[in-house]
Design a protein around this motif. Structure first.
Motif, PDB file in Angstrom:
ATOM      1  N   CYS A  54       0.873  -1.165   0.000  1.00  0.00           N
ATOM      2  CA  CYS A  54       0.000   0.000   0.000  1.00  0.00           C
ATOM      3  C   CYS A  54       0.912   1.218   0.000  1.00  0.00           C
ATOM      4  N   SER A  55       0.723   2.084  -0.992  1.00  0.00           N
ATOM      5  CA  SER A  55       1.552   3.276  -1.089  1.00  0.00           C
ATOM      6  C   SER A  55       0.669   4.515  -1.090  1.00  0.00           C
ATOM      7  N   ASP A  56       1.312   5.663  -1.046  1.00  0.00           N
ATOM      8  CA  ASP A  56       0.540   6.917  -1.053  1.00  0.00           C
ATOM      9  C   ASP A  56      -0.269   7.069  -2.341  1.00  0.00           C
ATOM     10  N   GLN A  57       0.128   6.394  -3.414  1.00  0.00           N
ATOM     11  CA  GLN A  57      -0.635   6.447  -4.663  1.00  0.00           C
ATOM     12  C   GLN A  57      -1.955   5.687  -4.551  1.00  0.00           C
ATOM     13  N   ASP A  58      -2.054   4.806  -3.572  1.00  0.00           N
ATOM     14  CA  ASP A  58      -3.279   4.026  -3.368  1.00  0.00           C
ATOM     15  C   ASP A  58      -4.312   4.763  -2.528  1.00  0.00           C
ATOM     16  N   VAL A  59      -3.928   5.912  -1.966  1.00  0.00           N
ATOM     17  CA  VAL A  59      -4.831   6.633  -1.068  1.00  0.00           C
ATOM     18  C   VAL A  59      -5.032   8.092  -1.507  1.00  0.00           C
ATOM     19  N   PRO A  60      -5.441   8.302  -2.762  1.00  0.00           N
ATOM     20  CA  PRO A  60      -5.694   9.677  -3.197  1.00  0.00           C
ATOM     21  C   PRO A  60      -6.952  10.213  -2.504  1.00  0.00           C
ATOM     22  N   PRO A  61      -7.160  11.523  -2.530  1.00  0.00           N
ATOM     23  CA  PRO A  61      -8.312  12.095  -1.834  1.00  0.00           C
ATOM     24  C   PRO A  61      -9.653  11.538  -2.314  1.00  0.00           C
ATOM     25  N   GLY A  62      -9.742  11.107  -3.563  1.00  0.00           N
ATOM     26  CA  GLY A  62     -11.016  10.652  -4.117  1.00  0.00           C
ATOM     27  C   GLY A  62     -11.346   9.195  -3.870  1.00  0.00           C
ATOM     28  N   VAL A  63     -10.436   8.442  -3.254  1.00  0.00           N
ATOM     29  CA  VAL A  63     -10.733   7.026  -3.013  1.00  0.00           C
ATOM     30  C   VAL A  63     -11.667   6.903  -1.818  1.00  0.00           C
ATOM     31  N   THR A  64     -12.635   6.003  -1.932  1.00  0.00           N
ATOM     32  CA  THR A  64     -13.553   5.787  -0.812  1.00  0.00           C
ATOM     33  C   THR A  64     -12.944   4.783   0.161  1.00  0.00           C
ATOM     34  N   VAL A  65     -13.459   4.786   1.361  1.00  0.00           N
ATOM     35  CA  VAL A  65     -12.995   3.851   2.383  1.00  0.00           C
ATOM     36  C   VAL A  65     -13.230   2.420   1.894  1.00  0.00           C
ATOM     37  N   GLU A  66     -14.376   2.173   1.299  1.00  0.00           N
ATOM     38  CA  GLU A  66     -14.709   0.842   0.799  1.00  0.00           C
ATOM     39  C   GLU A  66     -13.774   0.421  -0.338  1.00  0.00           C
ATOM     40  N   ALA A  67     -13.480   1.326  -1.255  1.00  0.00           N
ATOM     41  CA  ALA A  67     -12.587   1.009  -2.374  1.00  0.00           C
ATOM     42  C   ALA A  67     -11.172   0.712  -1.874  1.00  0.00           C
ATOM     43  N   LEU A  68     -10.715   1.469  -0.898  1.00  0.00           N
ATOM     44  CA  LEU A  68      -9.398   1.225  -0.323  1.00  0.00           C
ATOM     45  C   LEU A  68      -9.353  -0.152   0.338  1.00  0.00           C
ATOM     46  N   ALA A  69     -10.369  -0.484   1.118  1.00  0.00           N
ATOM     47  CA  ALA A  69     -10.432  -1.794   1.765  1.00  0.00           C
ATOM     48  C   ALA A  69     -10.480  -2.905   0.718  1.00  0.00           C
ATOM     49  N   GLY A  70     -11.228  -2.703  -0.355  1.00  0.00           N
ATOM     50  CA  GLY A  70     -11.307  -3.693  -1.423  1.00  0.00           C
ATOM     51  C   GLY A  70      -9.962  -3.906  -2.096  1.00  0.00           C
ATOM     52  N   LEU A  71      -9.235  -2.815  -2.309  1.00  0.00           N
ATOM     53  CA  LEU A  71      -7.903  -2.910  -2.902  1.00  0.00           C
ATOM     54  C   LEU A  71      -6.976  -3.717  -1.999  1.00  0.00           C
ATOM     55  N   LEU A  72      -7.025  -3.436  -0.715  1.00  0.00           N
ATOM     56  CA  LEU A  72      -6.185  -4.151   0.242  1.00  0.00           C
ATOM     57  C   LEU A  72      -6.565  -5.628   0.311  1.00  0.00           C
ATOM     58  N   ASP A  73      -7.864  -5.919   0.287  1.00  0.00           N
ATOM     59  CA  ASP A  73      -8.316  -7.310   0.287  1.00  0.00           C
ATOM     60  C   ASP A  73      -7.821  -8.038  -0.958  1.00  0.00           C
ATOM     61  N   ALA A  74      -7.875  -7.361  -2.108  1.00  0.00           N
ATOM     62  CA  ALA A  74      -7.441  -7.977  -3.364  1.00  0.00           C
ATOM     63  C   ALA A  74      -5.945  -8.278  -3.356  1.00  0.00           C
ATOM     64  N   ARG A  75      -5.188  -7.505  -2.633  1.00  0.00           N
ATOM     65  CA  ARG A  75      -3.735  -7.704  -2.563  1.00  0.00           C
ATOM     66  C   ARG A  75      -3.329  -8.705  -1.485  1.00  0.00           C
ATOM     67  N   ALA A  76      -4.262  -9.084  -0.658  1.00  0.00           N
ATOM     68  CA  ALA A  76      -3.947 -10.022   0.421  1.00  0.00           C
ATOM     69  C   ALA A  76      -3.656 -11.394  -0.169  1.00  0.00           C
ATOM     70  N   PRO A  77      -2.657 -12.060   0.365  1.00  0.00           N
ATOM     71  CA  PRO A  77      -2.368 -13.404  -0.135  1.00  0.00           C
ATOM     72  C   PRO A  77      -3.522 -14.342   0.178  1.00  0.00           C
ATOM     73  N   CYS A  78      -3.768 -15.256  -0.715  1.00  0.00           N
ATOM     74  CA  CYS A  78      -4.817 -16.253  -0.483  1.00  0.00           C
ATOM     75  C   CYS A  78      -4.328 -17.209   0.598  1.00  0.00           C
ATOM     76  N   ARG A  79      -5.188 -17.458   1.528  1.00  0.00           N
ATOM     77  CA  ARG A  79      -4.836 -18.372   2.599  1.00  0.00           C
ATOM     78  C   ARG A  79      -5.826 -19.550   2.555  1.00  0.00           C
ATOM     79  N   PRO A  80      -5.323 -20.743   2.763  1.00  0.00           N
ATOM     80  CA  PRO A  80      -6.245 -21.885   2.784  1.00  0.00           C
ATOM     81  C   PRO A  80      -7.192 -21.771   3.955  1.00  0.00           C
TER      82      PRO A  80
END
Length: 88
Positions: A54-80
């Motif tokens: 997660c970098s400062d480019q991922d948190v621009p003023p126009g990103v919503t809290v939900e979109a940010l959380a979704g981005l972070l979830d998408a980057r999370a490694p898959c766990r069994p």
């Protein structure tokens, strides 16, 4: 892995002092009075807490809290999934 939305909410409210009533899924970070330095710090804290890129480019003023959380979830490694063993 913790729910990313819950972690974002926790960081916004406890680290940055944003009132819980101000944070909602569709709320843009820019409306929460976070300047560019605060958003960069937010990105760093989320990277440390969640273990995902997660970098400062991922948190621009126009990103919503939900979109940010979704981005972070998408980057999370898959766990069994862990659970009861299937009878076989």
């Amino acid at each position: 892995m913790p729910d990313s939305y819950a972690v974002v909410l926790d960081v916004l409210t406890h680290t940055f002092g944003v009132p819980t009533t101000e944070v909602s899924p569709h709320r843009e970070l820019g409306t929460l009075e976070l300047d560019s330095l605060a958003r960069a710090e937010l990105a760093l804290i989320l990277k440390e807490r969640l273990g995902v890129m997660c970098s400062d480019q991922d948190v621009p003023p126009g990103v919503t809290v939900e979109a940010l959380a979704g981005l972070l979830d998408a980057r999370a490694p898959c766990r069994p999934r862990t659970g009861p063993a299937e009878a076989g």
